[in-house]
Design a protein around this motif. Structure first.
Motif, PDB file in Angstrom:
ATOM      1  N   TYR A  73       0.867  -1.183   0.000  1.00  0.00           N
ATOM      2  CA  TYR A  73       0.000   0.000   0.000  1.00  0.00           C
ATOM      3  C   TYR A  73       0.900   1.229   0.000  1.00  0.00           C
ATOM      4  O   TYR A  73       1.853   1.305   0.786  1.00  0.00           O
ATOM      5  CB  TYR A  73      -0.909   0.038   1.233  1.00  0.00           C
ATOM      6  CG  TYR A  73      -2.154  -0.798   1.108  1.00  0.00           C
ATOM      7  CD1 TYR A  73      -3.404  -0.215   0.908  1.00  0.00           C
ATOM      8  CD2 TYR A  73      -2.093  -2.188   1.187  1.00  0.00           C
ATOM      9  CE1 TYR A  73      -4.551  -0.983   0.800  1.00  0.00           C
ATOM     10  CE2 TYR A  73      -3.226  -2.966   1.088  1.00  0.00           C
ATOM     11  CZ  TYR A  73      -4.455  -2.362   0.891  1.00  0.00           C
ATOM     12  OH  TYR A  73      -5.592  -3.128   0.784  1.00  0.00           O
ATOM     13  N   GLU A 117      -5.915  -6.910   6.085  1.00  0.00           N
ATOM     14  CA  GLU A 117      -5.581  -7.298   4.712  1.00  0.00           C
ATOM     15  C   GLU A 117      -6.784  -7.854   3.955  1.00  0.00           C
ATOM     16  O   GLU A 117      -7.607  -8.583   4.523  1.00  0.00           O
ATOM     17  CB  GLU A 117      -4.465  -8.346   4.704  1.00  0.00           C
ATOM     18  CG  GLU A 117      -3.229  -7.920   5.461  1.00  0.00           C
ATOM     19  CD  GLU A 117      -1.929  -8.367   4.810  1.00  0.00           C
ATOM     20  OE1 GLU A 117      -1.965  -8.880   3.678  1.00  0.00           O
ATOM     21  OE2 GLU A 117      -0.882  -8.190   5.468  1.00  0.00           O
ATOM     22  N   LEU A 118      -6.847  -7.509   2.675  1.00  0.00           N
ATOM     23  CA  LEU A 118      -7.741  -8.192   1.746  1.00  0.00           C
ATOM     24  C   LEU A 118      -7.072  -9.499   1.351  1.00  0.00           C
ATOM     25  O   LEU A 118      -5.887  -9.519   0.993  1.00  0.00           O
ATOM     26  CB  LEU A 118      -7.982  -7.339   0.505  1.00  0.00           C
ATOM     27  CG  LEU A 118      -8.854  -7.989  -0.584  1.00  0.00           C
ATOM     28  CD1 LEU A 118     -10.310  -8.012  -0.153  1.00  0.00           C
ATOM     29  CD2 LEU A 118      -8.693  -7.252  -1.913  1.00  0.00           C
ATOM     30  N   ASP A 187     -11.801  -3.009  -7.478  1.00  0.00           N
ATOM     31  CA  ASP A 187     -10.455  -2.437  -7.461  1.00  0.00           C
ATOM     32  C   ASP A 187     -10.305  -1.297  -6.457  1.00  0.00           C
ATOM     33  O   ASP A 187      -9.211  -0.765  -6.296  1.00  0.00           O
ATOM     34  CB  ASP A 187     -10.078  -1.939  -8.864  1.00  0.00           C
ATOM     35  CG  ASP A 187      -9.994  -3.082  -9.867  1.00  0.00           C
ATOM     36  OD1 ASP A 187      -9.276  -4.058  -9.580  1.00  0.00           O
ATOM     37  OD2 ASP A 187     -10.655  -3.006 -10.914  1.00  0.00           O
ATOM     38  N   SER A 204      -8.144   2.073   1.273  1.00  0.00           N
ATOM     39  CA  SER A 204      -8.850   1.436   0.166  1.00  0.00           C
ATOM     40  C   SER A 204      -7.845   0.663  -0.668  1.00  0.00           C
ATOM     41  O   SER A 204      -6.663   1.038  -0.739  1.00  0.00           O
ATOM     42  CB  SER A 204      -9.542   2.500  -0.703  1.00  0.00           C
ATOM     43  OG  SER A 204      -9.809   2.014  -2.001  1.00  0.00           O
ATOM     44  N   THR A 205      -8.303  -0.410  -1.285  1.00  0.00           N
ATOM     45  CA  THR A 205      -7.404  -1.174  -2.151  1.00  0.00           C
ATOM     46  C   THR A 205      -6.995  -0.376  -3.388  1.00  0.00           C
ATOM     47  O   THR A 205      -6.130  -0.819  -4.141  1.00  0.00           O
ATOM     48  CB  THR A 205      -8.036  -2.504  -2.577  1.00  0.00           C
ATOM     49  OG1 THR A 205      -9.266  -2.255  -3.278  1.00  0.00           O
ATOM     50  CG2 THR A 205      -8.318  -3.380  -1.367  1.00  0.00           C
ATOM     51  N   LEU A 208      -3.277   0.123  -3.415  1.00  0.00           N
ATOM     52  CA  LEU A 208      -2.352  -0.978  -3.673  1.00  0.00           C
ATOM     53  C   LEU A 208      -1.285  -0.583  -4.693  1.00  0.00           C
ATOM     54  O   LEU A 208      -1.591   0.002  -5.736  1.00  0.00           O
ATOM     55  CB  LEU A 208      -3.107  -2.202  -4.190  1.00  0.00           C
ATOM     56  CG  LEU A 208      -3.918  -3.004  -3.171  1.00  0.00           C
ATOM     57  CD1 LEU A 208      -4.775  -4.044  -3.885  1.00  0.00           C
ATOM     58  CD2 LEU A 208      -2.996  -3.678  -2.160  1.00  0.00           C
ATOM     59  N   SER A 211      -1.950  -4.370  -7.825  1.00  0.00           N
ATOM     60  CA  SER A 211      -3.358  -4.739  -7.715  1.00  0.00           C
ATOM     61  C   SER A 211      -3.513  -6.257  -7.627  1.00  0.00           C
ATOM     62  O   SER A 211      -2.560  -7.022  -7.856  1.00  0.00           O
ATOM     63  CB  SER A 211      -4.118  -4.228  -8.937  1.00  0.00           C
ATOM     64  OG  SER A 211      -3.659  -4.915 -10.110  1.00  0.00           O
ATOM     65  N   THR A 233      -2.827  -9.750   0.537  1.00  0.00           N
ATOM     66  CA  THR A 233      -2.405  -8.752  -0.445  1.00  0.00           C
ATOM     67  C   THR A 233      -1.684  -7.531   0.133  1.00  0.00           C
ATOM     68  O   THR A 233      -1.326  -6.624  -0.610  1.00  0.00           O
ATOM     69  CB  THR A 233      -3.613  -8.276  -1.268  1.00  0.00           C
ATOM     70  OG1 THR A 233      -4.578  -7.688  -0.393  1.00  0.00           O
ATOM     71  CG2 THR A 233      -4.248  -9.429  -2.028  1.00  0.00           C
TER      72      THR A 233
END
Length: 273
Positions: A73, A117-118, A187, A204-205, A208, A211, A233
């Motif tokens: 991130y 984490e996602l 996304d 927010s992702t 990233l 991605s 991720t």
């Protein structure tokens, strides 16, 4: 049912034994499961049975491979005082650290940190996958925590990332595996963590560096990804170890991790006996 209970449908029963009950068998047949679900006559939630969240395990509890990504991130890279990586930084969390979405977190030391984490679960074997095709290899997304014992993780001369992040219970996941098509914007998914109700991470992702499709493409360029494989991720800014002074978890702390459109985890910190 208690507030931590919800209605679910048992896939093995609903499919007449065609799928499950072993989750790995379900992921190995993921394309068939998706086709079956599209035409199955199952009235959810009317046909659902009550289940307590504390009874649930990680959505993919016994993957063949587990990948974890560091410094992924932009805001976390900045708080770490480092430069953006040119390629994903990859390590692992051993499966013995896996846990369900609700339960106790046994503190393995005095410097246990949080990392929301996602988590990605692979649904179709992937080898040399192009970025534009990568989402089609993802079964779903879930919420994860990459709890880390920083003293063990950073012990030298070579850091022990995988061991420091793999104490029992250090990889809770859940409560659900959500297919990417169910998310408003796969996304740019909001991700947050609180400790005792205080927000410590909120991002927010979209932050990233690499991605989800980029990670699947990169990893599959090195080795084959198998159905059920798990990818942590990365975490956004706000970890305890980067604060001044550092802030680590203590007995009685309650850690809640939430990802928009997926759900939440809740761990209560307890001392080792």
């Amino acid at each position: 049912m208690s507030p931590d209970a919800t209605a679910v449908i048992d896939l093995a029963t609903a499919s007449g034994g065609r799928f499950g009950p072993d989750p790995r068998d379900v992921f190995d047949a993921w394309d068939e499961v998706v086709r079956w679900h599209a035409t199955a006559d199952v009235d959810y939630p009317a046909h659902g049975d009550g289940v307590e969240l504390a009874e649930l395990d990680a959505p993919s509890p016994a993957p063949r491979q587990v990948f974890a990504i560091g410094l992924n991130y932009r805001d976390h890279v900045v708080e770490s005082g480092l430069t953006l990586p040119e390629a994903p930084t990859v390590f692992t969390k051993f499966v013995g650290s896996f846990a369900g979405p609700v339960g106790d977190l046994v503190l393995a030391g005095e410097t246990v940190d949080w990392e929301a984490e996602l988590v990605v679960v692979i649904g179709r074997a992937a080898r040399d996958v192009a970025i534009e095709d990568a989402w089609s290899h993802v079964a779903g997304l879930t919420v994860g925590q990459d709890f880390s014992e920083r003293t063990v993780q950073l012990a030298g001369p070579a850091p022990q990332f995988s061991l420091g992040k793999s104490f029992a219970g250090f990889a809770p996941q859940g409560p659900w595996l959500v297919t990417p098509d169910e998310l408003a914007d796969r996304d740019r998914i909001p991700i947050a963590c609180t400790v005792n109700g205080r927000t410590v991470q909120s991002s927010s992702t979209g932050q990233l560096v690499f991605s989800v499709p980029a990670l699947v493409a990169h990893l599959s360029s090195v080795l084959e990804l198998f159905p059920g494989d798990v990818i942590f991720t990365g975490t956004p800014a706000g970890v305890g170890g980067a604060r001044k002074p550092p802030w680590f978890l203590a007995e009685g702390d309650v850690v809640e991790t939430t990802i928009g459109g997926i759900g939440s985890l809740r761990q209560v910190c307890v001392q080792a006996t």
